[in-house]
Motif scaffolding. Sequence first.
Motif, short mmCIF file in Angstrom:
data_model
loop_
_atom_site.label_atom_id
_atom_site.label_comp_id
_atom_site.label_asym_id
_atom_site.label_seq_id
_atom_site.Cartn_x
_atom_site.Cartn_y
_atom_site.Cartn_z
N ASN A 139 0.85 -1.20 0.00
CA ASN A 139 0.00 0.00 0.00
C ASN A 139 0.88 1.25 0.00
O ASN A 139 2.00 1.23 0.54
CB ASN A 139 -0.89 0.04 1.24
CG ASN A 139 -1.93 -1.06 1.23
OD1 ASN A 139 -2.11 -1.75 0.23
ND2 ASN A 139 -2.61 -1.25 2.35
N ARG A 142 1.48 6.82 2.26
CA ARG A 142 0.62 7.92 2.72
C ARG A 142 -0.61 7.39 3.45
O ARG A 142 -1.30 8.15 4.17
CB ARG A 142 0.21 8.82 1.57
CG ARG A 142 -0.49 8.14 0.43
CD ARG A 142 -0.86 9.13 -0.69
NE ARG A 142 -1.13 8.49 -1.95
CZ ARG A 142 -2.23 7.82 -2.25
NH1 ARG A 142 -3.21 7.75 -1.36
NH2 ARG A 142 -2.38 7.24 -3.44
N THR A 143 -0.92 6.10 3.28
CA THR A 143 -2.06 5.50 3.99
C THR A 143 -1.65 4.92 5.34
O THR A 143 -2.49 4.39 6.05
CB THR A 143 -2.70 4.39 3.13
OG1 THR A 143 -1.75 3.31 2.96
CG2 THR A 143 -3.11 4.92 1.77
N TYR A 144 -0.35 5.00 5.69
CA TYR A 144 0.15 4.40 6.93
C TYR A 144 -0.13 5.32 8.12
O TYR A 144 -0.13 6.54 8.00
CB TYR A 144 1.67 4.18 6.85
CG TYR A 144 2.10 3.02 5.97
CD1 TYR A 144 1.21 2.37 5.12
CD2 TYR A 144 3.42 2.58 5.98
CE1 TYR A 144 1.61 1.33 4.32
CE2 TYR A 144 3.84 1.53 5.18
CZ TYR A 144 2.93 0.91 4.34
OH TYR A 144 3.33 -0.13 3.54
N SER A 145 -0.30 4.70 9.27
CA SER A 145 -0.39 5.45 10.52
C SER A 145 1.02 5.82 10.97
O SER A 145 2.01 5.33 10.42
CB SER A 145 -1.06 4.61 11.61
OG SER A 145 -0.22 3.51 11.96
#
Length: 420
Positions: A139, A142-145
């Motif tokens: 993924n 930028r979608t990571y926490s």
Amino acid sequence: MIEVKDVWKKYKIYQDKPVSFKERFLYKRKGVFQEKWVLQGISLSIEKGKMIGLIGRNGSGKSTLLKMMTKILQPDKGELKIIGRVSSLLELGAGFHMDFTGRENIFMNASLFGLSRKEINSKLQEIIRFAELDTFIDNPVRTYSSGMFMRLAFSIAIHVEPDILLIDEILAVGDNAFQKKCISKIEEFKEKGKTIVFVSHDNGIMERLCDELYWIHESKLVKKGKPEEVIRDYLDFLSGSEEQRLKNEVMQQENQQTSQIEVTEQNEEVNKKENKRWGNGAVEITNIAIRNPDNENKFIFTREQRLEVELTYKTTNLKVERPVFGVGIFKMDGTNCYGTNTYIDKVELEISEHGKVRYCIESLNLVQGDYYVDVACHHEDGTPYDYITKAANFSVHSKENDQGIAFLPHKWFFEKGGES
């Protein structure tokens, strides 16, 4: 491995920095700046296989020093020498491309540390497994926490097999399980003879892991030495600074008050609305102070210290009978730590028109944390004369990381062998 000799570094602090050529041309005043030295005359020497820690308040210059060790920044004066491959964890997501996947960022980031594509392929699965990102590795990052960022960055940094590892407080964003995993890996690195420079505000970890600590304050090296000694002096300094800040706040509040003794009707109404104060007013507590044995106002204590709560009162009805004074100590979340009164303690008292009552605790024995006190005067039958909640605050500082409310004196005993 690392030699820092009389290093100085300054930044330009712009009042209103121009962001374009047009602004730079039309608004020359936007380029006005002040120069601030963030490091002044710093010298340190780190041998191979040693782990050293940098401590100090925010803005003291710790992160700037680490950035110079990675060659991101250059000193304005002085000399800095590094021997060996350096891996660093300085800022969350630094070196990552937000639109690339986790896998793509591994290849890009590891190549910046000097690994070939073949070397990265050999370590790829191990990096992914340690970061615990199997289902998210393809993924976009930028979608990571923030925790996922940290896991990926740490995993890359330790698997490039550096000679020197630089860590700047990044572990603070991880969950407890992964923090323990990272600390175990740091200990493993240390056993392998790697050199580590660690910045953290967790004094317990610093004392446990580091061979030596450097305390930087306001851009200067204040002290270096054994972790327990440096941390002790650092905590004493923080306590003194916090004590002075709280005293200044109290002085400002006192200066703003029209009277230090009488409470205006307006304030009484506010207190009643906020449910902080109630009673029939037959006895009025006019001042509350927390003091040390030298009769000084005190806001920060250690668990071994004596604490006094001093109540100043006046009576509006001289026929007040069988009065009881009480004090309760609470943690900031409302947990009741201890409470008692003169009736419970079988203290006989007679009150006058004006007077003072002192409640003394010889040794606090409370764990580290922030506390407040409730104070009250009431009749023996419970009729309240004056009850004030959160009347005063104080803090307990400790080097130990005890949990709970109170410290219970204890010892440990061990036996070897024995019959089954």
